[in-house]
Design a protein around this motif. Structure first.
Motif: not given
Ligand SMILES: O=C(O)[C@@H](CO)OP(=O)(O)O
Length: 345
Positions: A99, A106, A110-113, A203, A206, A214, A230-231, A275
């Motif tokens: 990864r 990070n 922030l949510f990055t996607g 990724e 998102y 977040k 998220r999960r 992810n």
């Molecule tokens: O923000 C994101 O793109 C992902 C990875 O950093 O976040 P998460 O861990 O919440 O899936």
């Protein structure tokens, strides 16, 4: 965390190598000499590019790096072999998953996607540290996502490799790009590692959470809801991809493009994302959609699998600074390592 699936990273300091590696065979005079780079032809991944565009259209992705999806010519097999037979005949190969290191988003939580942000200084250091951990593992090919944080991680990690081969990104976005990036020395090609970039390893998208904080999102929508986004396996965030949707493209890419390389004995490194790698690990480790929920990957920590007899064997061990704490290895890995030591000392 009691129920977490703990994925063990490759330990620091020392590791072990594959004799099977074509580079090894060339360098150390093994009977079946095959040059790593020879025979690689890059084709424009038209359908992949279309796929990325439609993904962008569908989800309204604003930022994402140019998709340099490259398709390495499929390994050719005797025509009548079934997949099972091929698997039985296949040689052993190493698969390293990393990864990316910490990104600027990070760090900001922030949510990055699919937003294309670079590594932080800490992320750069993590990538270099990851490189040290895998510096004795042969790498014949590298796959990264189309996003700069994964590409930076792969490149920085390879600066630490003892073989000092040069990772080179294959540009196949147009005929001209392919022509203009040609190398005209076979010797130089032998000292290179092809890097294939693929949007399918990006990724997960998102959706409308991209760019949101977040913690603030959890405060606004509730911790449980945000945890579900998220999960959970099959619940997508608003206008984004669920893990299941991400797996559809990432695992398909792995099966279609990366597994054939492993089947042919090539050692592969994949630098990708939390992810997209979770979905690939779900496939490799045959995790259920319940088990994958608890799978968390740290930034910049490499994980090693041995691909043998059509099976993926995870060779992790708890992160530790000593050789003793490092993953188990095969005779071939040990032999490669020994030869590398002899060559470099
Ligand atoms: O923000 C994101 O793109 C992902 C990875 O950093 O976040 P998460 O861990 O919440 O899936």
């Amino acid at each position: 965390m009691a129920t977490s699936v703990f994925h063990q990273p490759i330990g620091t300091a020392q590791s072990h190598q594959l004799l099977q590696n074509s580079d090894f065979r060339h360098e150390f005079g093994h009977a079946s000499v095959k040059l790593t780079f020879k025979g690689f032809k890059v084709e424009t991944g038209l359908s992949s590019r279309e796929g990325f565009s439609s993904c962008r259209r569908k989800f309204g992705v604003v930022q994402a790096s140019a998709s340099h999806t490259s398709v390495v010519q499929p390994v050719s097999y005797p025509p009548n072999n079934s997949t099972d037979e091929l698997r039985k005949k296949s040689s052993e190969a190493a698969l390293i998953l990393i990864r990316h290191g910490e990104s600027l988003w990070n760090e900001k939580n922030l949510f990055t996607g699919c937003v294309d942000v670079p590594l932080t200084k800490k992320g750069v250091e993590e990538a270099i540290e990851a490189g040290k951990r895998i510096s004795n593992i042969p790498v014949d090919m590298i796959y990264t996502s189309a996003l700069i944080r994964a590409q930076m991680t792969a490149m920085l990690a390879m600066t630490q490799h003892r073989r000092k081969k040069v990772p080179i990104i294959l540009h196949s976005e147009s005929e001209q790009a392919r022509e203009w990036s040609q190398i005209f020395s076979e010797d130089t090609k032998k000292q290179s590692i092809p890097v294939v970039t693929a949007w399918q390893l990006n990724e997960r998208m998102y959706g409308e959470l991209q760019g949101l904080n977040k913690q603030e999102t959890a405060d606004r929508f509730g911790k449980e809801k945000v945890h579900e986004w998220r999960r959970s396996y099959d619940i997508p965030p608003p206008n984004g991809e669920s893990l299941e949707m991400c797996a559809e493209r990432a695992v398909a890419y792995f099966k279609d493009h990366i597994e054939p390389q492993l089947l042919s004995g090539k050692n592969v490194m994949i630098a990708a994302h939390g992810n997209s790698l979770r979905s690939i690990i779900m496939y490799l480790d045959k995790l259920t959609s319940q088990e994958v929920i608890n799978l968390e990957l740290s930034t910049g920590i490499p994980m090693l699998y041995i691909f043998k007899g059509g099976k993926f064997i995870r060779r992790g061990s708890p992160a530790g600074p000593t050789e003793a704490g490092v993953y188990a290895y095969t005779r071939r890995l040990a032999l490669y390592r020994q030869k590398l030591d002899e060559m470099l000392h």
